[in-house]
Motif scaffolding. Sequence first.
Motif, short mmCIF file in Angstrom:
data_model
loop_
_atom_site.label_atom_id
_atom_site.label_comp_id
_atom_site.label_asym_id
_atom_site.label_seq_id
_atom_site.Cartn_x
_atom_site.Cartn_y
_atom_site.Cartn_z
N ARG A 145 29.34 -28.52 -11.68
CA ARG A 145 28.95 -29.68 -10.61
C ARG A 145 28.02 -28.95 -9.47
NH1 ARG A 145 33.99 -33.04 -8.95
NH2 ARG A 145 32.71 -34.65 -8.49
N LEU A 146 28.21 -27.79 -8.79
CA LEU A 146 27.44 -27.26 -7.94
C LEU A 146 25.85 -26.98 -8.43
CD1 LEU A 146 29.96 -24.73 -6.19
CD2 LEU A 146 29.01 -26.86 -5.52
N ARG A 147 25.90 -26.70 -9.85
CA ARG A 147 24.55 -26.35 -10.47
C ARG A 147 23.86 -27.84 -10.34
NH1 ARG A 147 27.57 -22.98 -14.05
NH2 ARG A 147 27.60 -20.92 -13.23
N ARG A 148 24.41 -28.81 -10.63
CA ARG A 148 23.85 -30.15 -10.83
C ARG A 148 23.41 -30.39 -9.36
NH1 ARG A 148 27.28 -31.88 -14.18
NH2 ARG A 148 28.71 -32.64 -12.95
N ILE A 149 24.60 -30.06 -8.36
CA ILE A 149 23.95 -30.71 -6.92
C ILE A 149 22.59 -29.66 -6.38
CG2 ILE A 149 24.84 -30.30 -4.61
CD1 ILE A 149 27.45 -31.19 -5.82
N GLU A 150 22.73 -28.38 -6.83
CA GLU A 150 21.42 -27.50 -6.67
C GLU A 150 20.30 -28.10 -7.45
OE1 GLU A 150 20.26 -22.71 -7.19
OE2 GLU A 150 21.62 -23.86 -8.65
N GLN A 192 13.38 -31.39 -2.72
CA GLN A 192 12.21 -30.74 -2.34
C GLN A 192 10.73 -31.10 -3.12
OE1 GLN A 192 13.76 -27.05 -3.37
NE2 GLN A 192 14.42 -26.61 -1.45
N ARG A 193 11.02 -31.64 -4.10
CA ARG A 193 10.02 -32.22 -5.25
C ARG A 193 9.53 -33.30 -4.61
NH1 ARG A 193 12.53 -29.90 -9.50
NH2 ARG A 193 13.47 -32.05 -9.87
N MET A 194 10.45 -34.15 -4.17
CA MET A 194 10.16 -35.48 -3.43
C MET A 194 9.21 -35.46 -2.13
SD MET A 194 13.67 -37.66 -4.33
CE MET A 194 13.27 -39.33 -4.02
N VAL A 195 9.84 -34.37 -1.47
CA VAL A 195 8.95 -34.56 -0.16
C VAL A 195 7.75 -33.92 -0.38
CG1 VAL A 195 8.98 -33.04 1.92
CG2 VAL A 195 11.26 -34.16 1.17
N ASP A 196 7.33 -32.83 -1.26
CA ASP A 196 6.22 -32.06 -1.61
C ASP A 196 5.40 -33.38 -2.19
OD1 ASP A 196 4.71 -29.76 -1.72
OD2 ASP A 196 4.83 -30.29 -4.17
N GLU A 197 5.83 -34.09 -2.90
CA GLU A 197 4.86 -35.32 -3.49
C GLU A 197 4.79 -36.46 -2.77
OE1 GLU A 197 7.12 -35.86 -7.16
OE2 GLU A 197 6.48 -33.84 -8.05
N ASP A 198 5.28 -36.52 -1.28
CA ASP A 198 5.26 -37.41 -0.46
C ASP A 198 5.94 -38.58 -0.88
OD1 ASP A 198 3.59 -35.67 1.21
OD2 ASP A 198 1.83 -36.41 0.19
N THR A 199 7.16 -38.52 -1.46
CA THR A 199 7.60 -39.79 -1.74
C THR A 199 7.99 -40.60 -0.94
OG1 THR A 199 8.49 -38.51 -3.80
CG2 THR A 199 9.81 -40.41 -3.23
N TYR A 200 8.29 -41.87 -0.95
CA TYR A 200 8.80 -42.82 -0.06
C TYR A 200 10.20 -42.51 0.73
CZ TYR A 200 9.75 -47.49 2.14
OH TYR A 200 9.99 -48.48 2.87
#
Length: 99
Positions: free
Chosen positions: A20-25, A32-40
């Motif tokens: 579960r922790l790996r899934r959360i990771e 981080q990808r969403m922020v990097d890709e300027d997601t809404y």
Amino acid sequence: MSHETHTHGYIESKDKVLARLRRIEGQVRGLQRMVDEDTYCIDILTQVSAVKKALESVALGLLDDHLSHCVADAVREGGDVADEKITEASDAIARLVRS
């Protein structure tokens, strides 16, 4: 207080907790990808809520194991150890509620 005197309750489900922790990771890396890709922003916030809920679920499972094993064993022993474990659990619950 020593935490080494008892086997921790979650040991029986250690692989499940780690999975579960790996899934959360992975979810956090996705954020981080969403922020990097300027997601809404709202989409990112939705995923942050999902990560928080997943972490709370892990915390509640660990707390349940702790109460069922460590605290229950301490209560059976009685005395200062029991009082200490109950106070420790109450403090952990208070931290979860405040988060």
